[in-house]
Design a protein around this motif. Sequence first.
Motif, PDB file in Angstrom:
ATOM      1  N   LYS A 167      -3.172  -4.374 -12.845  1.00  0.00           N
ATOM      2  CA  LYS A 167      -1.844  -4.994 -12.280  1.00  0.00           C
ATOM      3  C   LYS A 167      -1.219  -4.077 -10.879  1.00  0.00           C
ATOM      4  CE  LYS A 167      -1.048  -6.360 -17.327  1.00  0.00           C
ATOM      5  NZ  LYS A 167       0.507  -6.630 -18.219  1.00  0.00           N
ATOM      6  N   GLU A 168      -1.783  -2.739 -11.346  1.00  0.00           N
ATOM      7  CA  GLU A 168      -1.298  -1.694  -9.629  1.00  0.00           C
ATOM      8  C   GLU A 168      -2.024  -2.905  -8.421  1.00  0.00           C
ATOM      9  OE1 GLU A 168      -1.504   2.623  -9.758  1.00  0.00           O
ATOM     10  OE2 GLU A 168      -2.956   2.056  -8.586  1.00  0.00           O
ATOM     11  N   LEU A 169      -3.344  -2.717  -8.762  1.00  0.00           N
ATOM     12  CA  LEU A 169      -3.948  -3.726  -7.737  1.00  0.00           C
ATOM     13  C   LEU A 169      -4.204  -5.117  -7.754  1.00  0.00           C
ATOM     14  CD1 LEU A 169      -7.692  -2.607  -9.217  1.00  0.00           C
ATOM     15  CD2 LEU A 169      -6.861  -1.298  -6.995  1.00  0.00           C
ATOM     16  N   ALA A 170      -3.574  -5.725  -8.807  1.00  0.00           N
ATOM     17  CA  ALA A 170      -2.719  -7.220  -8.685  1.00  0.00           C
ATOM     18  C   ALA A 170      -0.955  -7.063  -7.519  1.00  0.00           C
ATOM     19  CB  ALA A 170      -2.760  -7.706  -9.260  1.00  0.00           C
ATOM     20  N   SER A 171      -0.872  -5.809  -7.555  1.00  0.00           N
ATOM     21  CA  SER A 171       0.504  -5.570  -6.783  1.00  0.00           C
ATOM     22  C   SER A 171       0.447  -5.689  -5.658  1.00  0.00           C
ATOM     23  CB  SER A 171       1.330  -4.511  -6.875  1.00  0.00           C
ATOM     24  OG  SER A 171       0.755  -3.893  -6.529  1.00  0.00           O
ATOM     25  N   LEU A 172      -1.524  -5.362  -4.675  1.00  0.00           N
ATOM     26  CA  LEU A 172      -2.018  -5.094  -3.462  1.00  0.00           C
ATOM     27  C   LEU A 172      -1.881  -6.989  -3.135  1.00  0.00           C
ATOM     28  CD1 LEU A 172      -3.930  -1.962  -3.890  1.00  0.00           C
ATOM     29  CD2 LEU A 172      -1.499  -2.176  -2.840  1.00  0.00           C
ATOM     30  N   THR A 184     -10.844   3.666  -6.447  1.00  0.00           N
ATOM     31  CA  THR A 184      -9.679   2.678  -5.267  1.00  0.00           C
ATOM     32  C   THR A 184      -8.494   3.809  -4.705  1.00  0.00           C
ATOM     33  OG1 THR A 184      -7.932   3.035  -7.714  1.00  0.00           O
ATOM     34  CG2 THR A 184      -9.097   1.412  -7.593  1.00  0.00           C
ATOM     35  N   ILE A 185      -9.143   3.084  -3.742  1.00  0.00           N
ATOM     36  CA  ILE A 185      -9.020   4.117  -2.294  1.00  0.00           C
ATOM     37  C   ILE A 185      -8.160   3.348  -1.493  1.00  0.00           C
ATOM     38  CG2 ILE A 185     -10.127   4.853  -0.595  1.00  0.00           C
ATOM     39  CD1 ILE A 185     -12.571   5.381  -1.836  1.00  0.00           C
ATOM     40  N   LEU A 186      -6.625   4.555  -0.796  1.00  0.00           N
ATOM     41  CA  LEU A 186      -6.000   4.196   0.048  1.00  0.00           C
ATOM     42  C   LEU A 186      -6.655   5.257   1.470  1.00  0.00           C
ATOM     43  CD1 LEU A 186      -3.017   4.585  -1.722  1.00  0.00           C
ATOM     44  CD2 LEU A 186      -3.467   2.617  -0.924  1.00  0.00           C
ATOM     45  N   PHE A 187      -6.044   3.977   2.785  1.00  0.00           N
ATOM     46  CA  PHE A 187      -6.453   5.583   4.057  1.00  0.00           C
ATOM     47  C   PHE A 187      -5.131   5.494   4.396  1.00  0.00           C
ATOM     48  CE2 PHE A 187      -9.738   1.706   3.240  1.00  0.00           C
ATOM     49  CZ  PHE A 187     -11.175   2.556   3.492  1.00  0.00           C
ATOM     50  N   VAL A 188      -5.192   6.753   4.624  1.00  0.00           N
ATOM     51  CA  VAL A 188      -3.619   7.657   4.873  1.00  0.00           C
ATOM     52  C   VAL A 188      -3.684   9.238   5.574  1.00  0.00           C
ATOM     53  CG1 VAL A 188      -3.257   7.247   2.619  1.00  0.00           C
ATOM     54  CG2 VAL A 188      -4.189   9.800   3.221  1.00  0.00           C
ATOM     55  N   ARG A 189      -2.382   9.591   6.349  1.00  0.00           N
ATOM     56  CA  ARG A 189      -2.632  10.471   7.305  1.00  0.00           C
ATOM     57  C   ARG A 189      -1.679  11.236   6.814  1.00  0.00           C
ATOM     58  NH1 ARG A 189      -0.725   6.676  11.431  1.00  0.00           N
ATOM     59  NH2 ARG A 189      -3.131   7.090  11.973  1.00  0.00           N
ATOM     60  N   ALA A 209       0.637  -1.564  -0.436  1.00  0.00           N
ATOM     61  CA  ALA A 209       0.225   0.050  -0.039  1.00  0.00           C
ATOM     62  C   ALA A 209       1.199   1.182  -0.051  1.00  0.00           C
ATOM     63  CB  ALA A 209      -1.010   0.016   0.810  1.00  0.00           C
ATOM     64  N   ARG A 210       2.012   1.101   0.097  1.00  0.00           N
ATOM     65  CA  ARG A 210       2.599   2.177   0.369  1.00  0.00           C
ATOM     66  C   ARG A 210       3.285   2.650  -0.423  1.00  0.00           C
ATOM     67  NH1 ARG A 210       6.005   0.859   6.403  1.00  0.00           N
ATOM     68  NH2 ARG A 210       5.111   1.892   7.920  1.00  0.00           N
ATOM     69  N   SER A 211       3.486   1.841  -1.237  1.00  0.00           N
ATOM     70  CA  SER A 211       3.693   2.078  -2.892  1.00  0.00           C
ATOM     71  C   SER A 211       2.860   2.509  -3.464  1.00  0.00           C
ATOM     72  CB  SER A 211       4.449   0.789  -3.764  1.00  0.00           C
ATOM     73  OG  SER A 211       3.122   0.121  -4.006  1.00  0.00           O
ATOM     74  N   LEU A 212       2.180   2.542  -3.691  1.00  0.00           N
ATOM     75  CA  LEU A 212       1.258   3.713  -4.119  1.00  0.00           C
ATOM     76  C   LEU A 212       0.935   5.176  -3.363  1.00  0.00           C
ATOM     77  CD1 LEU A 212      -1.747   0.863  -5.493  1.00  0.00           C
ATOM     78  CD2 LEU A 212       0.844   1.598  -5.882  1.00  0.00           C
ATOM     79  N   ALA A 213       1.327   5.676  -1.932  1.00  0.00           N
ATOM     80  CA  ALA A 213       0.922   6.430  -1.741  1.00  0.00           C
ATOM     81  C   ALA A 213       1.689   7.615  -2.292  1.00  0.00           C
ATOM     82  CB  ALA A 213       1.415   6.773  -0.097  1.00  0.00           C
ATOM     83  N   PRO A 214       0.853   8.699  -1.995  1.00  0.00           N
ATOM     84  CA  PRO A 214       1.590  10.396  -2.591  1.00  0.00           C
ATOM     85  C   PRO A 214       2.298  10.178  -1.747  1.00  0.00           C
ATOM     86  CG  PRO A 214      -0.485  10.175  -1.550  1.00  0.00           C
ATOM     87  CD  PRO A 214      -0.645   9.028  -1.785  1.00  0.00           C
ATOM     88  N   PRO A 215       3.104  11.739  -2.055  1.00  0.00           N
ATOM     89  CA  PRO A 215       3.971  12.266  -1.378  1.00  0.00           C
ATOM     90  C   PRO A 215       3.914  13.229  -0.048  1.00  0.00           C
ATOM     91  CG  PRO A 215       4.232  12.538  -3.003  1.00  0.00           C
ATOM     92  CD  PRO A 215       3.296  11.714  -3.638  1.00  0.00           C
ATOM     93  N   GLY A 216       4.120  12.952   1.507  1.00  0.00           N
ATOM     94  CA  GLY A 216       3.981  14.033   1.893  1.00  0.00           C
ATOM     95  C   GLY A 216       2.476  12.692   2.786  1.00  0.00           C
ATOM     96  N   PHE A 217       1.744  11.928   1.780  1.00  0.00           N
ATOM     97  CA  PHE A 217       1.717  11.140   3.047  1.00  0.00           C
ATOM     98  C   PHE A 217       2.148   9.507   3.552  1.00  0.00           C
ATOM     99  CE2 PHE A 217      -1.355  14.241   1.629  1.00  0.00           C
ATOM    100  CZ  PHE A 217      -2.611  14.431   1.966  1.00  0.00           C
ATOM    101  N   GLU A 218       1.470   9.118   5.252  1.00  0.00           N
ATOM    102  CA  GLU A 218       1.589   8.146   5.359  1.00  0.00           C
ATOM    103  C   GLU A 218       0.054   7.330   4.820  1.00  0.00           C
ATOM    104  OE1 GLU A 218       1.563   8.757  10.344  1.00  0.00           O
ATOM    105  OE2 GLU A 218       3.666   8.649   9.109  1.00  0.00           O
ATOM    106  N   VAL A 219       0.554   5.794   5.463  1.00  0.00           N
ATOM    107  CA  VAL A 219      -0.610   5.246   5.076  1.00  0.00           C
ATOM    108  C   VAL A 219      -0.538   4.638   6.434  1.00  0.00           C
ATOM    109  CG1 VAL A 219      -1.447   2.432   4.281  1.00  0.00           C
ATOM    110  CG2 VAL A 219       0.041   3.835   2.869  1.00  0.00           C
TER     111      VAL A 219
END
Length: 228
Positions: free
Chosen positions: A197-202, A75-80, A35-45
């Motif tokens: 394929k991005e989803l499959a990486s998860l 497609t959604i990540l949970f971040v802060r 999940a971290r590999s898909l997170a944007p800069p400045g955010f943590e999963v």
Amino acid sequence: MTASHDILGRTVTMPVDVRDGSSATVIFDVALDAARSLAPPGFEVTESAPGRAQVALALIDYRDNDLGSYLEVGTILFVRPEGGGEDGTFITHLPVTEEFTCVAGNRIWGFPKSVEQIEVTNTDTTSRWVLTMDGQLVVDVTVPRGGSDEMPPLPMAAYTLIDGRPHVTRFTQGGSGSGVHLGADVALTLGDHPIAKELASLSISPESVVLSTWTERMQARFEEPVPL
């Protein structure tokens, strides 16, 4: 002063209201590093358990919305925000079926919307969503449909990047005809599109589903984004 935006010759006045729609959410348990590999800069999963995180697939049929009627798959990540802050969501992809909401979503909130092919087939007990992009299958998912619970408007936070700067959008979502279903009843097939394929990486699969939710009559309200 009430904020407004000129979108394709139409004025969108904030907040944006969703008066009626149906929505489903599928929550998957995944490896934190993936999940971290898909997170944007400045955010943590957000870590759901040691070394684990959750991602979501959102399926929404907007029937009565200030931005029009359309289908949407997110497609959604949970971040802060890094260094601490409010838990929220970050949408990595947000295909929709109509041009106006696509432009409005990008310009107003920074949501990563694109116009794509989404086909929905409902039965009394299931809802099947097939997302195709560039002629390739992304995801084919069937979720349980139905419920009798009332869901009061729940305040939430959505994080986005607008011109590279992080913003937060406050929104509420609730409704009726809601139900929570355990993961065994979700069917999922991923295609060959790069997003698949991005989803499959998860390593998401029916076996990694934590739960799914359904709301038959959903309402929501989206506020003006605020820079962090």
